[in-house]
Structures are given as structure tokens and as C-alpha cells.
Design a protein around this motif. Sequence first.
Motif, PDB file in Angstrom:
ATOM      1  N   SER A 112       0.785  -1.241   0.133  1.00  0.00           N
ATOM      2  CA  SER A 112       0.295   0.183   0.017  1.00  0.00           C
ATOM      3  C   SER A 112       0.426   1.281  -0.115  1.00  0.00           C
ATOM      4  O   SER A 112       0.430   2.073  -0.300  1.00  0.00           O
ATOM      5  N   GLU A 113       1.926   1.017   0.696  1.00  0.00           N
ATOM      6  CA  GLU A 113       2.943   2.139   0.784  1.00  0.00           C
ATOM      7  C   GLU A 113       3.479   2.696  -0.362  1.00  0.00           C
ATOM      8  O   GLU A 113       3.597   3.924  -1.407  1.00  0.00           O
ATOM      9  N   ALA A 114       3.851   1.365  -1.095  1.00  0.00           N
ATOM     10  CA  ALA A 114       4.539   1.161  -2.419  1.00  0.00           C
ATOM     11  C   ALA A 114       3.217   2.281  -3.513  1.00  0.00           C
ATOM     12  O   ALA A 114       4.001   3.425  -4.496  1.00  0.00           O
ATOM     13  N   MET A 115       2.107   1.533  -3.406  1.00  0.00           N
ATOM     14  CA  MET A 115       1.240   2.305  -4.231  1.00  0.00           C
ATOM     15  C   MET A 115       1.018   4.095  -3.562  1.00  0.00           C
ATOM     16  O   MET A 115       0.396   4.985  -5.022  1.00  0.00           O
ATOM     17  N   ARG A 116       0.989   4.465  -2.350  1.00  0.00           N
ATOM     18  CA  ARG A 116       0.577   5.511  -2.248  1.00  0.00           C
ATOM     19  C   ARG A 116       1.642   6.348  -2.982  1.00  0.00           C
ATOM     20  O   ARG A 116       1.347   8.144  -3.459  1.00  0.00           O
ATOM     21  N   ARG A 117       3.041   6.509  -2.721  1.00  0.00           N
ATOM     22  CA  ARG A 117       4.380   6.826  -3.226  1.00  0.00           C
ATOM     23  C   ARG A 117       4.052   7.538  -4.783  1.00  0.00           C
ATOM     24  O   ARG A 117       4.618   8.288  -4.869  1.00  0.00           O
ATOM     25  N   ALA A 126      -2.061  11.607  -2.209  1.00  0.00           N
ATOM     26  CA  ALA A 126      -2.746  10.298  -2.067  1.00  0.00           C
ATOM     27  C   ALA A 126      -2.024   9.450   0.121  1.00  0.00           C
ATOM     28  O   ALA A 126      -1.324  10.213   0.409  1.00  0.00           O
ATOM     29  N   ARG A 127      -3.177   9.432   0.623  1.00  0.00           N
ATOM     30  CA  ARG A 127      -3.302   8.474   1.712  1.00  0.00           C
ATOM     31  C   ARG A 127      -3.540   6.632   1.546  1.00  0.00           C
ATOM     32  O   ARG A 127      -3.902   6.617   1.295  1.00  0.00           O
ATOM     33  N   VAL A 128      -2.638   6.317   3.110  1.00  0.00           N
ATOM     34  CA  VAL A 128      -2.905   4.618   3.365  1.00  0.00           C
ATOM     35  C   VAL A 128      -4.585   4.847   4.085  1.00  0.00           C
ATOM     36  O   VAL A 128      -4.116   6.007   4.896  1.00  0.00           O
ATOM     37  N   GLY A 129      -5.194   3.560   4.116  1.00  0.00           N
ATOM     38  CA  GLY A 129      -6.369   4.124   5.395  1.00  0.00           C
ATOM     39  C   GLY A 129      -7.822   4.226   4.356  1.00  0.00           C
ATOM     40  O   GLY A 129      -8.391   4.104   3.279  1.00  0.00           O
ATOM     41  N   VAL A 142      -5.996   2.777  -0.915  1.00  0.00           N
ATOM     42  CA  VAL A 142      -5.105   4.177  -0.532  1.00  0.00           C
ATOM     43  C   VAL A 142      -6.346   5.243  -1.234  1.00  0.00           C
ATOM     44  O   VAL A 142      -6.941   4.848  -2.001  1.00  0.00           O
ATOM     45  N   ASN A 143      -6.542   5.879  -0.593  1.00  0.00           N
ATOM     46  CA  ASN A 143      -7.119   7.399  -0.593  1.00  0.00           C
ATOM     47  C   ASN A 143      -6.758   8.749  -1.321  1.00  0.00           C
ATOM     48  O   ASN A 143      -4.799   8.681  -1.554  1.00  0.00           O
ATOM     49  N   ALA A 144      -7.428   9.048  -1.685  1.00  0.00           N
ATOM     50  CA  ALA A 144      -6.905  10.943  -2.377  1.00  0.00           C
ATOM     51  C   ALA A 144      -7.777  11.556  -1.082  1.00  0.00           C
ATOM     52  O   ALA A 144      -9.232  11.625  -0.852  1.00  0.00           O
ATOM     53  N   ARG A 145      -6.827  12.452  -0.591  1.00  0.00           N
ATOM     54  CA  ARG A 145      -7.370  13.438   0.784  1.00  0.00           C
ATOM     55  C   ARG A 145      -8.314  12.886   1.582  1.00  0.00           C
ATOM     56  O   ARG A 145      -9.579  13.610   2.549  1.00  0.00           O
ATOM     57  N   GLY A 146      -8.406  12.055   1.625  1.00  0.00           N
ATOM     58  CA  GLY A 146      -8.984  11.073   3.110  1.00  0.00           C
ATOM     59  C   GLY A 146     -10.547  10.932   2.560  1.00  0.00           C
ATOM     60  O   GLY A 146     -11.482  10.893   3.035  1.00  0.00           O
ATOM     61  N   GLU A 147     -10.942  11.268   1.338  1.00  0.00           N
ATOM     62  CA  GLU A 147     -12.019  11.131   0.875  1.00  0.00           C
ATOM     63  C   GLU A 147     -12.566  10.454  -0.112  1.00  0.00           C
ATOM     64  O   GLU A 147     -13.752  10.300  -0.096  1.00  0.00           O
ATOM     65  N   VAL A 148     -11.777   9.943  -1.561  1.00  0.00           N
ATOM     66  CA  VAL A 148     -12.187   9.254  -2.214  1.00  0.00           C
ATOM     67  C   VAL A 148     -11.146   7.964  -2.574  1.00  0.00           C
ATOM     68  O   VAL A 148     -10.388   7.977  -1.534  1.00  0.00           O
ATOM     69  N   LYS A 149     -11.608   6.805  -2.480  1.00  0.00           N
ATOM     70  CA  LYS A 149     -10.839   5.378  -2.410  1.00  0.00           C
ATOM     71  C   LYS A 149     -10.240   5.476  -4.108  1.00  0.00           C
ATOM     72  O   LYS A 149     -11.042   5.656  -4.735  1.00  0.00           O
ATOM     73  N   LEU A 150      -8.985   5.099  -3.548  1.00  0.00           N
ATOM     74  CA  LEU A 150      -8.735   5.190  -5.399  1.00  0.00           C
ATOM     75  C   LEU A 150      -8.148   3.548  -5.689  1.00  0.00           C
ATOM     76  O   LEU A 150      -8.112   2.777  -6.597  1.00  0.00           O
ATOM     77  N   VAL A 151      -7.146   2.812  -4.539  1.00  0.00           N
ATOM     78  CA  VAL A 151      -6.849   2.073  -4.592  1.00  0.00           C
ATOM     79  C   VAL A 151      -7.544   0.782  -4.011  1.00  0.00           C
ATOM     80  O   VAL A 151      -7.561   1.264  -2.503  1.00  0.00           O
ATOM     81  N   ARG A 194     -20.052   8.588  -3.289  1.00  0.00           N
ATOM     82  CA  ARG A 194     -19.254  10.035  -3.490  1.00  0.00           C
ATOM     83  C   ARG A 194     -18.165   9.300  -2.824  1.00  0.00           C
ATOM     84  O   ARG A 194     -17.666   9.811  -2.986  1.00  0.00           O
ATOM     85  N   THR A 195     -17.454   8.048  -1.927  1.00  0.00           N
ATOM     86  CA  THR A 195     -16.270   7.738  -2.017  1.00  0.00           C
ATOM     87  C   THR A 195     -15.533   6.918  -3.232  1.00  0.00           C
ATOM     88  O   THR A 195     -14.247   6.456  -3.472  1.00  0.00           O
ATOM     89  N   PHE A 196     -16.287   7.161  -4.150  1.00  0.00           N
ATOM     90  CA  PHE A 196     -15.360   5.901  -5.548  1.00  0.00           C
ATOM     91  C   PHE A 196     -14.580   6.882  -5.736  1.00  0.00           C
ATOM     92  O   PHE A 196     -15.091   7.654  -6.688  1.00  0.00           O
ATOM     93  N   GLY A 197     -13.567   7.119  -6.041  1.00  0.00           N
ATOM     94  CA  GLY A 197     -12.658   7.749  -6.799  1.00  0.00           C
ATOM     95  C   GLY A 197     -11.608   7.462  -8.192  1.00  0.00           C
ATOM     96  O   GLY A 197     -12.092   6.119  -8.494  1.00  0.00           O
ATOM     97  N   THR A 198     -11.357   8.312  -9.072  1.00  0.00           N
ATOM     98  CA  THR A 198     -10.701   7.827  -9.866  1.00  0.00           C
ATOM     99  C   THR A 198      -9.196   8.553  -9.983  1.00  0.00           C
ATOM    100  O   THR A 198      -9.349   9.864  -9.644  1.00  0.00           O
ATOM    101  N   LEU A 199      -8.662   8.304 -11.131  1.00  0.00           N
ATOM    102  CA  LEU A 199      -7.641   9.492 -11.318  1.00  0.00           C
ATOM    103  C   LEU A 199      -7.972  10.547 -11.987  1.00  0.00           C
ATOM    104  O   LEU A 199      -6.980  11.533 -11.420  1.00  0.00           O
ATOM    105  N   ALA A 200      -8.813  10.097 -12.818  1.00  0.00           N
ATOM    106  CA  ALA A 200      -9.344  11.600 -13.705  1.00  0.00           C
ATOM    107  C   ALA A 200      -9.871  12.329 -13.108  1.00  0.00           C
ATOM    108  O   ALA A 200      -9.709  13.559 -13.210  1.00  0.00           O
TER     109      ALA A 200
END
Length: 231
Positions: A112-117, A126-129, A142-151, A194-200
Motif C-alpha cells: 500500500s505504501e508503494a502504491m501511495r508513493r 494520496a494516503r493509506v487507510g 489508498v485514498n485521495a485527501r482522505g475522501e475518495v478511495k483510489l486503490v 461519493r467515496t468512489f474515486g479515479t485518477l481522472a
Amino acid sequence: MKPVTVCGQMGAGAQSDIDHTLVLMREMQHAENPDPIVRAYAPRSTVAFSRREGLMPSFPAAQQAARDHGFAPVIRLAGGRAVAYDESCLVIDLITPSHQGVANDRVFDVASEAMRRVLVDLGIDARVGAVSGEYCSGPHSVNARGEVKLVGIAQRVTRGARLVTASIALGAAGRLRSVIDDVYAAMSLDWDPRTFGTLAGEGVQATPEELARVIVAGLALTHTDWAEPLV
């Protein structure tokens, strides 16, 4: 690390993508001195259910909900809840020998840390949790801003082989969000769309091939941190 990069699809259907990873795991189980393998691919439209969900009385209704959106239902190799992905996503399968004496939590932490980096290098906060209300919730998401899950990251350990698998949505969220919503409703599972996130959605434009190269390079830098015995 020996990357096996397949930015495409295997066989005739969504199940073939799952089966190919299983074949790689079985080959590793029988190899004398196997090298780690990274498989990266852009999947077909798939809803991957857990084995536990496959035993639920509501599973047939959930399967039909997936099909109604044009997604093929399959049973995933690892993970606790259903996930959805399609050709706009990237799936990364890291397959390693399982006899090094490494704790599962250690593997999750480093992966997860590798993905976050990697995501941080792309300019994402990006944050883990887990994010409250996310689909297939887990402490190593792995999420963005603590708001949406990315990975989403899952793990399966068998005698001789370990699978760490991650899925990342790159494009628009609408289609994937809709199928998860209906599938989870069919199984009476709560989540917050609303928690579903994407790179785009985070302002990053990348093809599966481009992202695969970046992630494989990132995993190669950290892999030896957890592939060796913790002694």
C-alpha cells in the motif's frame, strides 16, 4: 523482479483474466526457485465477488445486477467484498513465493505504501487507510485527501505462492459507481457512492499502459523490503 506485463485481456471472457493469474500462482507453487512476477492488465467489464458473497442468498440477484450493467460476474481470488472494473482500469497482480516467513500485514503495509508513493509522484494527495463508506473497505486502501478511495488492495496466500492484487480506476467514475451501487443494493450492503474515486477525478490523465510502467517501477524499488524473511 520479473515483470510480466499484459496490458490487455486473456482468453474469451472476464473469467479468463482471473484464471490466468491462478495459472501463474500454480506455476510458482511447483517451481524450484521462482522469481516474483508482476502482471498488469486492463480488464474486461467485470464485477469480482468474494467467495463469501458467492454463498449469500442474494448472490444471484447481485450477479444479475452486474449483468444488467454489462459487467460479467466472477469470483475473485482475493478480497472480502465485490469490486467493479473495466477497460478504463488497471489491475496489478504481484505474485511471489510464500515461504519467506513474511507476515501478511507487512506485505499489506509495504504494498500500500508503494502504491501511495506512486500516486504522490503523480501529484495526488494520496494516503493509506479506509475512507468512511467506501466499497470493499480495508485499512490498506489508498485514498485521495482522505475522501475518495483510489486503490483497493487484497491478498491471498497459498502453499508456495502469494498474490497481492490491486485495482485502480483511471477514467470516469459514473459507470463503475452505478454498477457497484446496484450490486451492493442487491446484497443489502451499505456504501457511499461519493467515496468512489479515479485518477481522472484527481486531475491525472494516464493510460493503463503508462500507469503500469510507473507502478511496476515503484514495486521494484520496494519489493525486497518485504520479500525477504523478517529474521
